[in-house]
Design a protein around this motif. Structure first.
Motif, mmCIF file in Angstrom:
data_model
loop_
_atom_site.group_PDB
_atom_site.id
_atom_site.type_symbol
_atom_site.label_atom_id
_atom_site.label_comp_id
_atom_site.label_asym_id
_atom_site.label_seq_id
_atom_site.Cartn_x
_atom_site.Cartn_y
_atom_site.Cartn_z
ATOM 1 N N LEU A 148 47.902 38.801 41.485
ATOM 2 C CA LEU A 148 46.723 39.461 40.932
ATOM 3 C C LEU A 148 46.521 39.057 39.473
ATOM 4 O O LEU A 148 45.386 38.785 39.034
ATOM 5 N N LEU A 149 47.616 39.026 38.721
ATOM 6 C CA LEU A 149 47.518 38.629 37.316
ATOM 7 C C LEU A 149 46.997 37.194 37.193
ATOM 8 O O LEU A 149 46.136 36.898 36.344
ATOM 9 N N LYS A 181 42.555 33.413 35.957
ATOM 10 C CA LYS A 181 41.705 32.300 36.353
ATOM 11 C C LYS A 181 40.234 32.710 36.431
ATOM 12 O O LYS A 181 39.341 31.938 36.066
ATOM 13 N N ALA A 182 39.990 33.948 36.900
ATOM 14 C CA ALA A 182 38.605 34.415 36.984
ATOM 15 C C ALA A 182 37.988 34.505 35.597
ATOM 16 O O ALA A 182 36.811 34.156 35.402
ATOM 17 N N ARG A 200 39.270 39.474 43.980
ATOM 18 C CA ARG A 200 39.028 40.634 44.848
ATOM 19 C C ARG A 200 40.054 40.698 45.974
ATOM 20 O O ARG A 200 40.512 41.780 46.353
ATOM 21 N N PHE A 201 40.421 39.525 46.495
ATOM 22 C CA PHE A 201 41.430 39.488 47.554
ATOM 23 C C PHE A 201 42.785 39.964 47.035
ATOM 24 O O PHE A 201 43.508 40.719 47.720
ATOM 25 N N ALA A 202 43.165 39.556 45.841
ATOM 26 C CA ALA A 202 44.445 39.965 45.263
ATOM 27 C C ALA A 202 44.467 41.470 44.998
ATOM 28 O O ALA A 202 45.494 42.141 45.203
ATOM 29 N N GLU A 203 43.348 42.011 44.518
ATOM 30 C CA GLU A 203 43.267 43.463 44.297
ATOM 31 C C GLU A 203 43.383 44.230 45.615
ATOM 32 O O GLU A 203 44.089 45.251 45.688
ATOM 33 N N ALA A 204 42.689 43.743 46.660
ATOM 34 C CA ALA A 204 42.762 44.411 47.960
ATOM 35 C C ALA A 204 44.177 44.351 48.530
ATOM 36 O O ALA A 204 44.668 45.325 49.114
ATOM 37 N N SER A 205 44.863 43.234 48.362
ATOM 38 C CA SER A 205 46.239 43.107 48.859
ATOM 39 C C SER A 205 47.164 44.104 48.175
ATOM 40 O O SER A 205 48.043 44.701 48.810
ATOM 41 N N LEU A 206 46.975 44.292 46.887
ATOM 42 C CA LEU A 206 47.807 45.229 46.157
ATOM 43 C C LEU A 206 47.501 46.670 46.565
ATOM 44 O O LEU A 206 48.415 47.502 46.675
ATOM 45 N N ARG A 207 46.229 46.959 46.804
ATOM 46 C CA ARG A 207 45.884 48.311 47.270
ATOM 47 C C ARG A 207 46.468 48.578 48.657
ATOM 48 O O ARG A 207 46.957 49.681 48.936
ATOM 49 N N ARG A 227 44.295 48.273 38.186
ATOM 50 C CA ARG A 227 43.517 47.990 36.983
ATOM 51 C C ARG A 227 44.413 47.525 35.841
ATOM 52 O O ARG A 227 44.068 46.593 35.095
ATOM 53 N N LYS A 228 45.574 48.143 35.682
ATOM 54 C CA LYS A 228 46.481 47.742 34.611
ATOM 55 C C LYS A 228 46.991 46.319 34.819
ATOM 56 O O LYS A 228 47.093 45.537 33.871
ATOM 57 N N ALA A 229 47.313 45.978 36.062
ATOM 58 C CA ALA A 229 47.811 44.636 36.343
ATOM 59 C C ALA A 229 46.730 43.586 36.150
ATOM 60 O O ALA A 229 47.001 42.468 35.686
ATOM 61 N N SER A 230 45.491 43.953 36.478
ATOM 62 C CA SER A 230 44.401 42.987 36.394
ATOM 63 C C SER A 230 43.904 42.802 34.968
ATOM 64 O O SER A 230 43.695 41.671 34.521
#
Length: 375
Positions: A115-116, A121-122, A161-168, A178-181
């Motif tokens: 995610l980081l 990269k984004a 978005r995919f990395a955030e969904a995987s973490l959720r 949010r903190k990790a991102s």
């Protein structure tokens, strides 16, 4: 001395009984006959007031307290790891969002790292796309470079978005994502929280145990939503369902009630069916899995008067109840519409406020007929 007293009491009751019978012997078919308060006391006659027509509860039926499927929850491990700490105990009531246990997992760390990287990269592709658009507006670069920069930015945003969904999906709460991102803050462990309120009914793991993804960790039930599976005679199923309009099902010995929902499609070898009812009140007094006794008000009982069975006297094919009057009693003909256990449901020329004899009815029948009471 006690035997002498018993003979005197028996003689007094027999004398009172003979006196009452003799008072109406001349008119054996009279509807009203005289009985004084002293004679009532001697004969042991008790009265019950008529309040209003109501359904009888009658016999008690066995019922099992069950939790509906929506009230059962199995908390499983979202990822592989090791149970660091269990934060709840069995039979503990919990709230929605309350921490249940802490899990340490290298896989959870990898998801945060991805995610980081995706967030970094984004941000970079976003800045590149903005610079390319600026250069194109100044006529320095061709439009193709702007299109390539926008495509790269869109791809990086999708990966984010995919990395955030995987973490959720791994169980991280929105704040941790949010903190990790945004801030790059990584956590070394995952706290698994309850999705809804309930009670812990089972712990399937211990502290220090290693688990794989989807392994069961603990079980929760929501005791605010309970059902009763009641075994009733198969020939009463329609009346039981119609009893929604007559009254609620009462749990014997508990201040709890339920409302009928459905009847099972299968009849058991004992010729019973399962009546399912939703607990509407007093659910905190019941425990999932326990067997209780309940009283079901059947629909056809709602129009009559509920009386105890000993209040009914029969002469030939007619049923009677004895209604208290100023002089004594009136033999009032009634129709028994249903019965269950020690309760009956009757209809007739009765009204609220009248007093009906509920004991020693045989003696009153004998006095009414002027006979010995054997009929």
């Amino acid at each position: 001395m006690s035997s002498l007293l018993a003979r005197r009491v028996a003689f007094g009751c027999a004398y009172s009984f003979f006196f009452v019978a003799a008072a109406v012997a001349a008119t054996p078919n009279a509807a009203e006959f005289a009985v004084s308060a002293a004679q009532m006391q001697a004969l042991g006659i008790t009265l019950a007031p008529l309040e209003k027509p109501a359904a009888i509860h009658g016999m008690a039926y066995p019922a099992r307290v069950v939790v509906p499927p929506s009230g059962n929850q199995v908390v499983s491990a979202p990822i592989a790891g090791r149970v660091e700490e269990i934060l709840v105990d069995e039979q503990q009531a919990i709230k929605a969002g309350q921490p249940l246990l802490r899990l340490s997992s290298p896989e959870y760390g990898d998801l945060q790292l991805k995610l980081l990287e995706a967030a970094t990269k984004a941000r970079l592709t976003g800045q590149t796309a903005a610079r390319e658009r600026q250069l194109f507006s100044e006529g320095i670069i061709p439009e193709r470079r702007v299109q390539e920069a926008n495509a790269a930015n869109q791809e990086a945003a999708a990966r984010l978005r995919f990395a955030e969904a995987s973490l959720r999906l791994a169980g991280a709460d929105p704040a941790a994502v949010r903190k990790a991102s945004e801030a790059g803050t990584l956590q070394d462990g995952l706290v698994i929280r309850a999705r809804g309120a309930g009670t812990v009914v089972g712990l399937d793991v211990k502290a220090g145990q290693r688990v794989q993804g989807s392994d069961a960790l603990l079980r929760l039930v929501n005791t605010q939503q309970l059902w009763l599976d009641i075994q009733i005679p198969s020939d009463r199923q329609q009346q039981a369902l119609s009893s929604k309009a007559t009254g609620s099902i009462k749990v014997v010995g508990r201040e709890a009630s339920a409302t009928p929902m459905s009847v099972g499609a299968v009849v058991t070898d004992n010729q019973t069916v399962t009546l399912r009812a939703r607990v509407a009140g007093g659910g905190e007094l019941l425990r999932p899995g326990e067997v209780v006794q309940v009283q079901v008000p059947f629909a056809e009982n709602a129009a009559g008067w509920a009386l105890p069975l000993p209040a009914i006297a029969r002469q030939d094919d007619q049923a009677y109840v004895f209604v208290r009057t100023e002089k004594g009693f009136t033999a009032q003909p009634v129709t028994v519409v249903s019965s269950a256990g020690q309760s009956v449901q009757v209809t007739g020329n009765l009204r609220a406020g009248q007093q009906v004899a509920t004991t020693s009815v045989i003696a009153l029948k004998a006095a009414w007929l002027g006979k010995s009471g054997s009929n």
